[in-house]
Motif scaffolding. Structure first.
Motif, PDB file in Angstrom:
ATOM      1  N   HIS A  16      51.044 -79.531   7.760  1.00  0.00           N
ATOM      2  CA  HIS A  16      49.894 -79.150   8.557  1.00  0.00           C
ATOM      3  C   HIS A  16      50.423 -78.950   9.974  1.00  0.00           C
ATOM      4  N   VAL A  17      50.352 -77.728  10.475  1.00  0.00           N
ATOM      5  CA  VAL A  17      50.854 -77.498  11.836  1.00  0.00           C
ATOM      6  C   VAL A  17      49.771 -76.860  12.702  1.00  0.00           C
ATOM      7  N   ASN A  18      49.890 -77.091  13.982  1.00  0.00           N
ATOM      8  CA  ASN A  18      49.062 -76.389  14.958  1.00  0.00           C
ATOM      9  C   ASN A  18      49.981 -75.498  15.759  1.00  0.00           C
ATOM     10  N   CYS A  19      49.586 -74.258  15.916  1.00  0.00           N
ATOM     11  CA  CYS A  19      50.452 -73.339  16.644  1.00  0.00           C
ATOM     12  C   CYS A  19      49.602 -72.270  17.337  1.00  0.00           C
ATOM     13  N   ALA A  20      50.236 -71.548  18.233  1.00  0.00           N
ATOM     14  CA  ALA A  20      49.546 -70.446  18.905  1.00  0.00           C
ATOM     15  C   ALA A  20      49.169 -69.387  17.864  1.00  0.00           C
ATOM     16  N   PRO A  21      48.048 -68.699  18.074  1.00  0.00           N
ATOM     17  CA  PRO A  21      47.662 -67.655  17.118  1.00  0.00           C
ATOM     18  C   PRO A  21      48.736 -66.578  16.984  1.00  0.00           C
ATOM     19  N   SER A  22      49.534 -66.410  18.028  1.00  0.00           N
ATOM     20  CA  SER A  22      50.572 -65.370  17.999  1.00  0.00           C
ATOM     21  C   SER A  22      51.892 -65.862  17.407  1.00  0.00           C
ATOM     22  N   ALA A  23      51.951 -67.161  17.051  1.00  0.00           N
ATOM     23  CA  ALA A  23      53.218 -67.694  16.529  1.00  0.00           C
ATOM     24  C   ALA A  23      53.559 -67.013  15.219  1.00  0.00           C
ATOM     25  N   ARG A  24      54.839 -66.697  15.071  1.00  0.00           N
ATOM     26  CA  ARG A  24      55.284 -66.087  13.825  1.00  0.00           C
ATOM     27  C   ARG A  24      55.700 -67.186  12.846  1.00  0.00           C
ATOM     28  N   LEU A  25      55.668 -66.846  11.579  1.00  0.00           N
ATOM     29  CA  LEU A  25      56.128 -67.803  10.575  1.00  0.00           C
ATOM     30  C   LEU A  25      57.539 -68.286  10.929  1.00  0.00           C
ATOM     31  N   LEU A  26      58.391 -67.355  11.368  1.00  0.00           N
ATOM     32  CA  LEU A  26      59.763 -67.693  11.762  1.00  0.00           C
ATOM     33  C   LEU A  26      59.795 -68.778  12.840  1.00  0.00           C
ATOM     34  N   ASP A  27      58.926 -68.659  13.840  1.00  0.00           N
ATOM     35  CA  ASP A  27      58.896 -69.652  14.933  1.00  0.00           C
ATOM     36  C   ASP A  27      58.506 -71.024  14.408  1.00  0.00           C
ATOM     37  N   VAL A  28      57.486 -71.040  13.567  1.00  0.00           N
ATOM     38  CA  VAL A  28      57.004 -72.327  13.056  1.00  0.00           C
ATOM     39  C   VAL A  28      58.090 -72.983  12.204  1.00  0.00           C
ATOM     40  N   LEU A  29      58.727 -72.190  11.357  1.00  0.00           N
ATOM     41  CA  LEU A  29      59.782 -72.754  10.497  1.00  0.00           C
ATOM     42  C   LEU A  29      60.909 -73.336  11.341  1.00  0.00           C
ATOM     43  N   ARG A  30      61.369 -72.576  12.308  1.00  0.00           N
ATOM     44  CA  ARG A  30      62.534 -73.002  13.084  1.00  0.00           C
ATOM     45  C   ARG A  30      62.181 -74.064  14.127  1.00  0.00           C
ATOM     46  N   ASP A  31      61.140 -73.788  14.913  1.00  0.00           N
ATOM     47  CA  ASP A  31      60.886 -74.630  16.083  1.00  0.00           C
ATOM     48  C   ASP A  31      60.019 -75.850  15.757  1.00  0.00           C
ATOM     49  N   GLN A  32      59.088 -75.691  14.836  1.00  0.00           N
ATOM     50  CA  GLN A  32      58.216 -76.831  14.553  1.00  0.00           C
ATOM     51  C   GLN A  32      58.694 -77.649  13.362  1.00  0.00           C
ATOM     52  N   LEU A  33      59.245 -76.990  12.365  1.00  0.00           N
ATOM     53  CA  LEU A  33      59.690 -77.736  11.188  1.00  0.00           C
ATOM     54  C   LEU A  33      61.196 -77.999  11.217  1.00  0.00           C
ATOM     55  N   GLY A  34      61.903 -77.405  12.186  1.00  0.00           N
ATOM     56  CA  GLY A  34      63.343 -77.660  12.312  1.00  0.00           C
ATOM     57  C   GLY A  34      64.179 -77.025  11.209  1.00  0.00           C
ATOM     58  N   LEU A  35      63.604 -76.038  10.521  1.00  0.00           N
ATOM     59  CA  LEU A  35      64.336 -75.378   9.431  1.00  0.00           C
ATOM     60  C   LEU A  35      65.087 -74.174   9.996  1.00  0.00           C
ATOM     61  N   THR A  36      66.239 -74.459  10.580  1.00  0.00           N
ATOM     62  CA  THR A  36      66.951 -73.433  11.346  1.00  0.00           C
ATOM     63  C   THR A  36      67.924 -72.616  10.486  1.00  0.00           C
ATOM     64  N   GLY A  37      67.893 -72.846   9.179  1.00  0.00           N
ATOM     65  CA  GLY A  37      68.701 -71.996   8.290  1.00  0.00           C
ATOM     66  C   GLY A  37      68.210 -70.567   8.285  1.00  0.00           C
ATOM     67  N   THR A  38      66.933 -70.375   8.510  1.00  0.00           N
ATOM     68  CA  THR A  38      66.360 -69.034   8.600  1.00  0.00           C
ATOM     69  C   THR A  38      66.688 -68.481   9.981  1.00  0.00           C
ATOM     70  N   LYS A  39      67.344 -67.323  10.020  1.00  0.00           N
ATOM     71  CA  LYS A  39      67.872 -66.813  11.289  1.00  0.00           C
ATOM     72  C   LYS A  39      66.999 -65.729  11.885  1.00  0.00           C
ATOM     73  N   GLU A  40      67.068 -65.597  13.201  1.00  0.00           N
ATOM     74  CA  GLU A  40      66.426 -64.464  13.854  1.00  0.00           C
ATOM     75  C   GLU A  40      67.504 -63.504  14.326  1.00  0.00           C
ATOM     76  N   GLY A  41      67.458 -62.281  13.802  1.00  0.00           N
ATOM     77  CA  GLY A  41      68.377 -61.249  14.272  1.00  0.00           C
ATOM     78  C   GLY A  41      67.611 -60.320  15.183  1.00  0.00           C
ATOM     79  N   CYS A  42      66.997 -59.325  14.580  1.00  0.00           N
ATOM     80  CA  CYS A  42      66.364 -58.257  15.364  1.00  0.00           C
ATOM     81  C   CYS A  42      64.973 -58.609  15.878  1.00  0.00           C
ATOM     82  N   GLY A  43      64.253 -59.423  15.134  1.00  0.00           N
ATOM     83  CA  GLY A  43      62.876 -59.747  15.515  1.00  0.00           C
ATOM     84  C   GLY A  43      61.885 -58.619  15.291  1.00  0.00           C
TER      85      GLY A  43
END
Ligand code: FES
Ligand code: FES
Length: 163
Positions: A16-43
């Motif tokens: 259960h997470v709270n995030c900005a309406p504009s947050a991307r799934l990628l942001d939540v995975l990496r920044d909130q759940l600490g799952l940094t295996g998923t990478k950001e290249g081009c965005g």
């Protein structure tokens, strides 16, 4: 702007997470759940480094709003494991076939390959190329990667026949 609440499952665990309406799934995975295996290249949906499976289908997590993942089942590279704490056959095959150089594209490549191998363990080279057509690799050329996926499929099929 007020945060939104998102309930979803990631790698089999409820979050259960709270995030900005504009947050991307990628942001939540990496920044909130600490799952940094998923990478950001081009965005911008062009490189596939951020690929995860959402309800079994690959998506570019940089192009999915967290709110769109409500109720979804997400699988990230951290949830890809073999039996008995071993590497997944795809991970092993990527190593064995020399398909990992800098490794930046690898998590996304593995997620795209997994989607394919979930549907067939006898993919043609065309199907393999199609499956990773949204994933860019700057290092290897794609030959080793196609070899790795073919090898993984063969090993998984052999293992399945043994059981
Ligand atoms: S970071 Fe998502 S496609 Fe490139
Ligand atoms: S191994 Fe470096 S981008 Fe693919």
């Amino acid at each position: 702007v007020e945060d939104i609440a998102v309930d979803f499952r990631v790698n089999g665990k409820e979050y259960h997470v709270n995030c900005a309406p504009s947050a991307r799934l990628l942001d939540v995975l990496r920044d909130q759940l600490g799952l940094t295996g998923t990478k950001e290249g081009c965005g911008i949906g062009e490189c596939g480094a951020c690929t995860v499976l959402m309800n079994g289908k690959k998506v570019n997590s940089c192009m999915v709003l967290a709110g769109q993942a409500r109720g979804a089942d997400i699988l990230t590279i951290e949830g890809v494991n073999g039996s008995d704490g071993e590497l997944h056959p795809l991970q092993k095959a990527f190593i064995d076939a020399g398909a990992i150089q800098c490794g930046f594209c690898t998590p996304g490549m593995i997620m795209s390959s997994l989607e394919l191998l979930n549907t067939t363990l006898e993919p043609s080279d065309e199907e393999i190329k199609q499956a990773i057509s949204g994933n860019l690799c700057r290092c290897t050329g794609y030959k080793q990667i196609v070899d790795a996926i073919r090898l993984a499929a063969r090993n998984m099929l052999a293992a399945k026949r043994r059981h």
